[in-house]
Design an enzyme around this catalytic site. Structure first.
Site, mmCIF file in Angstrom:
data_model
loop_
_atom_site.group_PDB
_atom_site.id
_atom_site.type_symbol
_atom_site.label_atom_id
_atom_site.label_comp_id
_atom_site.label_asym_id
_atom_site.label_seq_id
_atom_site.Cartn_x
_atom_site.Cartn_y
_atom_site.Cartn_z
ATOM 1 N N VAL A 11 -3.613 2.245 -7.282
ATOM 2 C CA VAL A 11 -2.872 1.520 -6.245
ATOM 3 C C VAL A 11 -3.561 1.649 -4.890
ATOM 4 C CG1 VAL A 11 -0.681 1.270 -5.039
ATOM 5 C CG2 VAL A 11 -0.721 1.718 -7.471
ATOM 6 N N CYS A 12 -3.995 2.885 -4.559
ATOM 7 C CA CYS A 12 -4.689 3.062 -3.274
ATOM 8 C C CYS A 12 -5.925 2.190 -3.259
ATOM 9 C CB CYS A 12 -5.156 4.478 -3.043
ATOM 10 S SG CYS A 12 -4.090 5.703 -3.697
ATOM 11 N N GLY A 13 -6.611 2.148 -4.380
ATOM 12 C CA GLY A 13 -7.825 1.344 -4.452
ATOM 13 C C GLY A 13 -7.550 -0.053 -3.952
#
Lengths: 159, 174
Positions: free
Chosen positions: A44-46
């Site tokens: 998700v951070c990616g």
């Protein structure tokens, strides 16, 4: 508690590269978008970091610098930036772990990592907008752009 | 919750029935595998419910991750200037794994486009700014990844990669 609008942004100095540090005061006179995020490499951070990486021209338009902060080490950040062609600094809130995240009320003690939190600072280093996102949810960038636009509007009214 | 900003307008690439009760908007990246996966689902939706659905595609190329995303978006918009946006759109998604500059030109040939005009339009200011405006509208609408769908202006949070998640959302609007 997440720091809120009107609060002076706490000072910090963290590694932005293995041989380099960045101080918040280095950016005085510019607007700053601070992005606290849980970890490098998690999917998700990616997406979130990749999204902001596409938006650098928008941030420039509002005279804002964007900075990511997580508890990952400077070496993890280096590999992660190279891997994703990330063009903005990622700071290592690594030692003492989470110190800066805690100052901003953006640390999850239980999981030992930063929350997914966004801050927009004005030229004087005052927080003008903050937002805490559910950990599994990419908050996008509409809130950041709106906060930057509001800063522009205020500046125009004062002129 | 984020709403579609700006609403669907005459600058948008649209297909299906123009007075349909349901407008489905996709923000997509031609090099994103999840978008290629969504592509046949949208086609199926238009086949089965074409009289009820208007479909709009807006470009959201993640250029730093996908080098061909923006050139492909510009190719589709350039084909659109010769009335073949959707033909190019389909061809790109269906051949996503072979995307490069050469293949875009080959697609243009196989669609009987005026290739000279196509190549020029692809690099034109007009086409580049259409793609950038789409991207900016996506950011303002709260797009955080691709594909992102909006249904009658509201972000569709329930899309899970299945046909049912799209068709159920359409049914719920009627």
């Amino acid at each position: 508690m997440l720091l809120e609008k009107g609060t002076a942004a706490p000072a910090f100095e963290l590694h932005s590269a293995p041989d380099q540090t960045l101080k918040l005061s280095d950016l005085k006179g510019k607007r700053v978008v601070l992005v606290f995020y849980p970890n490098d490499w998690s999917p998700v951070c990616g997406d979130q970091i990749a999204l902001y990486n596409e938006m650098l021209s928008f941030f420039q338009k509002y005279d804002a610098e964007i900075i990511g902060i997580s508890v990952d080490s400077k070496w993890s950040h280096k590999a992660y930036r190279e891997n994703g062609n990330i063009q903005f600094p990622l700071l290592a809130d690594f030692e003492p772990k989470g110190k800066v995240s805690k100052l901003y009320g953006a640390y999850n003690e239980e999981q030992g990592r930063s929350q997914r939190a966004l801050f927009v600072l004005d030229e004087k280093g005052t927080i003008q907008w903050s937002y805490l996102s559910p950990i599994g949810e990419n908050p996008g960038a509409d809130g950041i752009l709106k906060a930057l636009e509001d800063l522009d509007k205020q500046a125009n009214e004062q002129e | 919750m984020a709403n579609l900003t700006p609403p669907v307008n005459e600058h948008d690439q649209q297909t299906g029935s123009s007075n349909a009760p349901v407008t489905l908007v996709e923000y997509g990246d031609y090099q994103c595998p999840h978008c290629a996966q969504a592509h046949p689902l949208v086609k199926q939706l238009l086949e089965e419910k074409g009289d009820q659905v208007r479909f709009v595609y807006r470009n959201f190329p993640l250029s730093q991750s996908h080098a061909m995303a923006k050139p492909a978006a510009q190719a589709a918009e350039a084909a659109g200037q010769q009335g073949k946006f959707w033909e190019m759109h389909d061809m790109i998604f269906e051949n996503q794994k072979q995307l490069d500059q050469d293949s875009l030109n080959k697609f243009a040939e196989s669609l009987d486009l005026d290739v000279g005009k196509f190549s020029k339009d692809k690099e034109s200011e007009e086409v580049a700014s259409k793609v950038e405006e789409d991207f900016e509208s996506g950011i303002r609408s709260g797009v955080n990844g691709t594909p992102s769908f909006f249904i009658n202006g509201e972000r569709l949070e329930t899309y899970d990669g299945s046909y049912e998640s799209l068709s159920t959302a359409v049914e719920a609007q009627k």
